[in-house]
Motif scaffolding. Sequence first.
Motif, PDB file in Angstrom:
ATOM      1  N   THR A 211       0.855  -1.189   0.000  1.00 38.72           N
ATOM      2  CA  THR A 211       0.000   0.000   0.000  1.00 38.72           C
ATOM      3  C   THR A 211       0.892   1.241   0.000  1.00 38.72           C
ATOM      4  O   THR A 211       1.954   1.245   0.636  1.00 38.72           O
ATOM      5  CB  THR A 211      -0.924   0.051   1.230  1.00 38.72           C
ATOM      6  N   GLU A 212       0.479   2.240  -0.720  1.00 41.76           N
ATOM      7  CA  GLU A 212       1.184   3.516  -0.673  1.00 41.76           C
ATOM      8  C   GLU A 212       0.261   4.632  -1.150  1.00 41.76           C
ATOM      9  O   GLU A 212      -0.731   4.382  -1.840  1.00 41.76           O
ATOM     10  CB  GLU A 212       2.474   3.488  -1.481  1.00 41.76           C
ATOM     11  N   ASN A 213       0.606   5.832  -0.746  1.00 41.83           N
ATOM     12  CA  ASN A 213      -0.208   6.986  -1.107  1.00 41.83           C
ATOM     13  C   ASN A 213       0.222   7.567  -2.452  1.00 41.83           C
ATOM     14  O   ASN A 213       1.402   7.589  -2.786  1.00 41.83           O
ATOM     15  CB  ASN A 213      -0.102   8.078  -0.046  1.00 41.83           C
ATOM     16  N   THR A 214      -0.764   8.038  -3.184  1.00 44.40           N
ATOM     17  CA  THR A 214      -0.513   8.700  -4.459  1.00 44.40           C
ATOM     18  C   THR A 214      -1.283  10.016  -4.469  1.00 44.40           C
ATOM     19  O   THR A 214      -2.243  10.198  -3.712  1.00 44.40           O
ATOM     20  CB  THR A 214      -0.974   7.836  -5.645  1.00 44.40           C
ATOM     21  N   TYR A 215      -0.844  10.921  -5.349  1.00 48.22           N
ATOM     22  CA  TYR A 215      -1.515  12.209  -5.488  1.00 48.22           C
ATOM     23  C   TYR A 215      -2.125  12.337  -6.877  1.00 48.22           C
ATOM     24  O   TYR A 215      -1.497  11.957  -7.872  1.00 48.22           O
ATOM     25  CB  TYR A 215      -0.520  13.360  -5.306  1.00 48.22           C
ATOM     26  N   LEU A 216      -3.318  12.892  -6.926  1.00 47.16           N
ATOM     27  CA  LEU A 216      -3.907  13.334  -8.186  1.00 47.16           C
ATOM     28  C   LEU A 216      -4.100  14.835  -8.052  1.00 47.16           C
ATOM     29  O   LEU A 216      -5.000  15.296  -7.349  1.00 47.16           O
ATOM     30  CB  LEU A 216      -5.253  12.648  -8.448  1.00 47.16           C
ATOM     31  N   ASP A 217      -3.225  15.598  -8.673  1.00 49.27           N
ATOM     32  CA  ASP A 217      -3.301  17.059  -8.645  1.00 49.27           C
ATOM     33  C   ASP A 217      -4.099  17.522  -9.856  1.00 49.27           C
ATOM     34  O   ASP A 217      -3.778  17.147 -10.994  1.00 49.27           O
ATOM     35  CB  ASP A 217      -1.908  17.682  -8.680  1.00 49.27           C
ATOM     36  N   ILE A 218      -5.103  18.359  -9.623  1.00 50.70           N
ATOM     37  CA  ILE A 218      -5.971  18.803 -10.713  1.00 50.70           C
ATOM     38  C   ILE A 218      -6.012  20.328 -10.780  1.00 50.70           C
ATOM     39  O   ILE A 218      -6.230  20.997  -9.770  1.00 50.70           O
ATOM     40  CB  ILE A 218      -7.410  18.280 -10.535  1.00 50.70           C
TER      41      ILE A 218
ATOM     42  N   GLN B 149     -14.182  15.723 -13.365  1.00 52.64           N
ATOM     43  CA  GLN B 149     -14.453  14.495 -14.108  1.00 52.64           C
ATOM     44  C   GLN B 149     -13.105  13.841 -14.393  1.00 52.64           C
ATOM     45  O   GLN B 149     -12.566  13.936 -15.498  1.00 52.64           O
ATOM     46  CB  GLN B 149     -15.223  14.809 -15.398  1.00 52.64           C
ATOM     47  N   ASP B 150     -12.569  13.202 -13.376  1.00 47.77           N
ATOM     48  CA  ASP B 150     -11.216  12.654 -13.465  1.00 47.77           C
ATOM     49  C   ASP B 150     -11.098  11.488 -12.493  1.00 47.77           C
ATOM     50  O   ASP B 150     -12.081  11.110 -11.844  1.00 47.77           O
ATOM     51  CB  ASP B 150     -10.189  13.750 -13.122  1.00 47.77           C
ATOM     52  N   GLY B 151      -9.908  10.932 -12.408  1.00 47.31           N
ATOM     53  CA  GLY B 151      -9.686   9.826 -11.489  1.00 47.31           C
ATOM     54  C   GLY B 151      -8.221   9.476 -11.432  1.00 47.31           C
ATOM     55  O   GLY B 151      -7.398  10.039 -12.163  1.00 47.31           O
TER      56      GLY B 151
END
Length: 279
Positions: free
Chosen positions: A41-48, A163-165
Amino acid sequence: MKKIGIIALALFMQHISAQNNRFVYQVTMKPDAENKSDIKTENTYLDISAEKSLFYSENRYKRDSILQKAFQGGGGRASVSREQMEGMRSNINYSVEKDMASQKTYFKDRIGRDVYVYEEDRPLNWSMSSETTKIGDYKVQKATTDFAGRKWTAWFTTDLPYQDGPYKFKGLPGLIVKVEDDKGDYSFDLMKNYKIAEIVTLNQFGNILKVKRAEYVKQQEKYKKDPMSFMQGGGGGFPAPPRANGGRGGNQNPAEMRKRVEERAKEEAKKNSNPIELP
């Protein structure tokens, strides 16, 4: 009038800032096909932002930032301890960028000394379901798709104006809160979100090579068989010593280095024998 102008500017800046958000997803994965009990498990970022979105690993960003500072402060040679590097190992060394205007998706990943970039050429065809539920604070709706050898189920919300992921997932009328494959090998779960001043610029050591997806896959397979061929010649600035030998310098025997790199590549290939994208 001056006061009105200041207020208008403040509102404008607030609007611009509100367009930049970071969504933190926890990724749960079983990358080793022969050992499904080894769950990572690890954290990820989705920067928008209004112009684009960027998906990447938290550990990769921290690691690259440390390498960049060490490399700049070391007169062209990074000095980073093995302990520092091991503490920030990541199974997600790639990044995914989506252009809002063109709706194109770009995948970036390092192979040896170079960064390979390709435009995703496969569409995401979603099947919408009327099924709804609640995940955390969000009312979500179900959708499914087949993509890159896996069947995926996504839960998206229209409570947020995006509207992303995570990863390459997009194309639903809302933000994806959760997406997982039917085998339970990969899952992306939204944990939290907050505003950011701007989207980060990821460090890209070495050459950036723009290729077709098929060529990237071909080079990836070639690297698994002969990693040393990717470590010689080109590159231009990728700080190989810290990655190869824990920062002990570049004076070791070439045969020793070759053996070390080949062993590590084989070990990594075995540990990642169940990738997120299947043939």
